[in-house]
Scaffold this active site. Structure first.
Site, PDB file in Angstrom:
ATOM      1  N   ASP A 218      16.394 -28.354  17.038  1.00 14.02           N
ATOM      2  CA  ASP A 218      16.136 -29.720  17.528  1.00 14.02           C
ATOM      3  C   ASP A 218      14.788 -30.197  16.992  1.00 14.02           C
ATOM      4  OD1 ASP A 218      18.512 -29.735  18.988  1.00 14.02           O
ATOM      5  OD2 ASP A 218      17.579 -30.689  20.739  1.00 14.02           O
TER       6      ASP A 218
ATOM      7  N   LYS B 281       9.824 -12.895  18.658  1.00 13.91           N
ATOM      8  CA  LYS B 281       8.670 -12.835  19.564  1.00 13.91           C
ATOM      9  C   LYS B 281       8.376 -11.362  19.787  1.00 13.91           C
ATOM     10  CE  LYS B 281       5.634 -14.830  22.299  1.00 13.91           C
ATOM     11  NZ  LYS B 281       4.512 -15.649  21.783  1.00 13.91           N
TER      12      LYS B 281
ATOM     13  N   ASP C 136      18.264 -22.460  18.818  1.00 15.36           N
ATOM     14  CA  ASP C 136      18.626 -23.706  19.506  1.00 15.36           C
ATOM     15  C   ASP C 136      17.417 -24.629  19.579  1.00 15.36           C
ATOM     16  OD1 ASP C 136      20.138 -25.520  21.133  1.00 15.36           O
ATOM     17  OD2 ASP C 136      19.031 -24.748  22.866  1.00 15.36           O
TER      18      ASP C 136
ATOM     19  N   ASP D  32       6.423 -19.049  18.255  1.00 13.25           N
ATOM     20  CA  ASP D  32       5.468 -20.127  18.561  1.00 13.25           C
ATOM     21  C   ASP D  32       4.781 -20.618  17.288  1.00 13.25           C
ATOM     22  OD1 ASP D  32       4.334 -17.591  18.559  1.00 13.25           O
ATOM     23  OD2 ASP D  32       3.027 -17.925  20.289  1.00 13.25           O
TER      24      ASP D  32
ATOM     25  N   TYR E 278      21.980 -16.150  25.796  1.00 10.63           N
ATOM     26  CA  TYR E 278      23.105 -17.029  26.117  1.00 10.63           C
ATOM     27  C   TYR E 278      24.273 -16.248  26.710  1.00 10.63           C
ATOM     28  CZ  TYR E 278      21.660 -21.442  23.888  1.00 10.63           C
ATOM     29  OH  TYR E 278      21.058 -22.632  23.567  1.00 10.63           O
TER      30      TYR E 278
HETATM   31  C1  IPM Z   1      23.604 -26.641  20.351  1.00  9.24           C
HETATM   32  C2  IPM Z   1      23.717 -27.088  21.784  1.00  9.24           C
HETATM   33  C3  IPM Z   1      24.453 -26.034  22.584  1.00  9.24           C
HETATM   34  C4  IPM Z   1      23.636 -24.736  22.511  1.00  9.24           C
HETATM   35  C5  IPM Z   1      24.752 -26.401  24.046  1.00  9.24           C
HETATM   36  C6  IPM Z   1      25.581 -27.667  24.136  1.00  9.24           C
HETATM   37  C7  IPM Z   1      25.423 -25.280  24.790  1.00  9.24           C
HETATM   38  O1  IPM Z   1      22.461 -27.379  22.303  1.00  9.24           O
HETATM   39  O2  IPM Z   1      24.647 -26.364  19.736  1.00  9.24           O
HETATM   40  O3  IPM Z   1      22.478 -26.564  19.851  1.00  9.24           O
HETATM   41  O4  IPM Z   1      22.678 -24.562  23.256  1.00  9.24           O
HETATM   42  O5  IPM Z   1      23.978 -23.903  21.663  1.00  9.24           O
HETATM   43 MG    MG Z   2      20.901 -27.317  20.876  1.00  7.33          MG
END
Ligand code: IPM
Ligand code: MG
Length: 376
Positions: free
Chosen positions: A252, A191, A248, A224, A142
């Site tokens: 999700d 990884k 990240d 993975d 990042y």
């Molecule tokens: C998160 C989001 C952020 C990230 C984005 C909005 C930059 O997806 O906080 O998970 O990737 O960190």
């Molecule tokens: Mg995110």
């Protein structure tokens, strides 16, 4: 009961559904202040696309200064289809994380039986899921150097992934402290079969845990495999430690265990986290959801649970945090939920859910089952 205290909290609504959910977070914190006799003052500032529109910058210097002077920051979301130029809303969020030095991002994933029916994962896999992902937040791909060179049609782009020993060691200490205060299990995800940064990661994590946290059981998983095991055996995880981009992506995925990404909170903390109250940045993990912005249907629970984390980690108000968590869970248990969780169209609106939670806090109603959210 804790002694009354005062705190200054910065609110950064941001974009999309950000303003709606931050309003819910503020209502929650005000209810806590009323119920427990604390004095919270709120200061608001711009970030993301909203700040680009107002000032041309996604993180105006005044916003960063305000956040640095506050005890804690509650943020909604940044981003949206309107801002596609070189100056992006997300740069504001990354700049804030870096500027505040909040290198450890804590993302608890607890499956409440009351909402697990909304999860796409089979019920028998979800029983007892109670995990925390500790995501490194201010390093890695990042923040490494980015390049875009070459003529149109023959371009070349790079994103450099960099980690130093210190960056890995400090986030490992936070994750290990969490593991120590929970069930004592830490899974580091990398990884290492491909990436040099991951080989360094694995070595440093192993050394820090072995020398400083001898009672924490550490294992390593390739990212993975971890992605697979998160849906296969989610209840087996206690604390997952991983680098910025893997964290990240995995969070999700892990959000789907809970039933909706709208339920999940996060805390981003710096030096001293897990040991004493520290300044932190709190945000739901769901993002700006421009498709539903302004419609009054955004799930406020992720932000309200983020406010609970704020009370616990920045203000040291554990009892208050638990009351907020119980109130949020009770609303879900009663079926007072937004469309992302409503089974057959009987959905409540953002404001209804928030009012239900606020009313429980003010009454200090408690849910019979204690919410095991997270510690320390
Ligand atoms: C998160 C989001 C952020 C990230 C984005 C909005 C930059 O997806 O906080 O998970 O990737 O960190
Ligand atoms: Mg995110």
């Amino acid at each position: 009961m804790t002694a009354p205290r005062s705190a200054r909290i910065a609110l950064l609504p941001g974009d999309g559904i950000g303003p709606e959910v931050v309003a819910a977070g503020r209502d929650t914190l005000e209810a806590v202040a009323r119920a427990f006799g604390h004095e919270f003052t709120f200061v608001e500032a711009g970030i993301g696309g909203a700040a680009i529109d107002a000032t041309g910058q996604p993180l105006p210097p005044d916003t960063l200064a305000l956040c640095r002077s506050a005890d804690a920051v509650l943020l909604g979301a940044v981003g949206g289809p309107r801002w596609t130029g070189a100056v992006r809303p997300e740069q504001g969020l990354l700049g804030l994380r870096r500027g505040l030095g909040v290198f450890a991002n804590i993302r608890p994933v607890v499956v409440w039986p009351e909402s697990s029916g909304s999860s796409p994962i089979k019920a028998d896999r979800l029983a007892g899921v109670d995990l925390v992902v500790v995501r490194e937040l201010t390093g890695g791909i990042y923040f490494g150097e980015k390049t875009l060179t070459g003529a149109a049609g023959a371009e070349r782009a790079t994103d450099l992934c960099v980690y130093t020993t210190d960056e890995i060691a400090r986030v490992t200490r936070v994750a290990a402290a969490f593991a120590q205060a929970r069930r004592g299990r830490l899974t580091s995800v990398d990884k290492a079969n491909v990436l040099e940064t991951s080989r360094l990661w694995r070595r440093v994590v192993t050394e820090v845990v072995r020398s400083e946290f001898p009672h924490v059981a550490l294992d390593h998983l390739l990212v993975d495999t971890c992605a697979m095991d998160l849906v296969r055996w989610p209840a087996a995880f206690d604390v997952i430690l991983t680098e910025n981009m893997f964290g990240d992506i995995l969070t999700d995925e892990a959000a789907m265990l809970a039933g909706s990404i709208g339920l999940l909170p996060s805390a981003s903390l710096g030096e001293g986290a897990g040991i004493r109250p520290v300044r932190g940045l709190y945000e739901p993990i769901h993002g700006s959801a421009p498709d539903i912005a302004g419609k009054g249907v955004a799930n406020p629970v992720g932000t309200i649970l983020s406010a609970a984390m704020l009370l616990r980690y920045s203000l040291g108000l554990d009892e208050e945090a638990a009351v907020v968590e119980r109130a949020a869970r009770a609303a879900v248990a009663e079926g007072v939920v937004t469309p992302d969780l409503a089974a057959n169209g009987a959905a409540a609106r953002t404001g209804d859910v928030t009012r239900r939670i606020v009313a429980s806090i003010v009454d200090r109603l408690t849910c019979p089952t204690p919410v095991s959210m997270l510690h320390p």
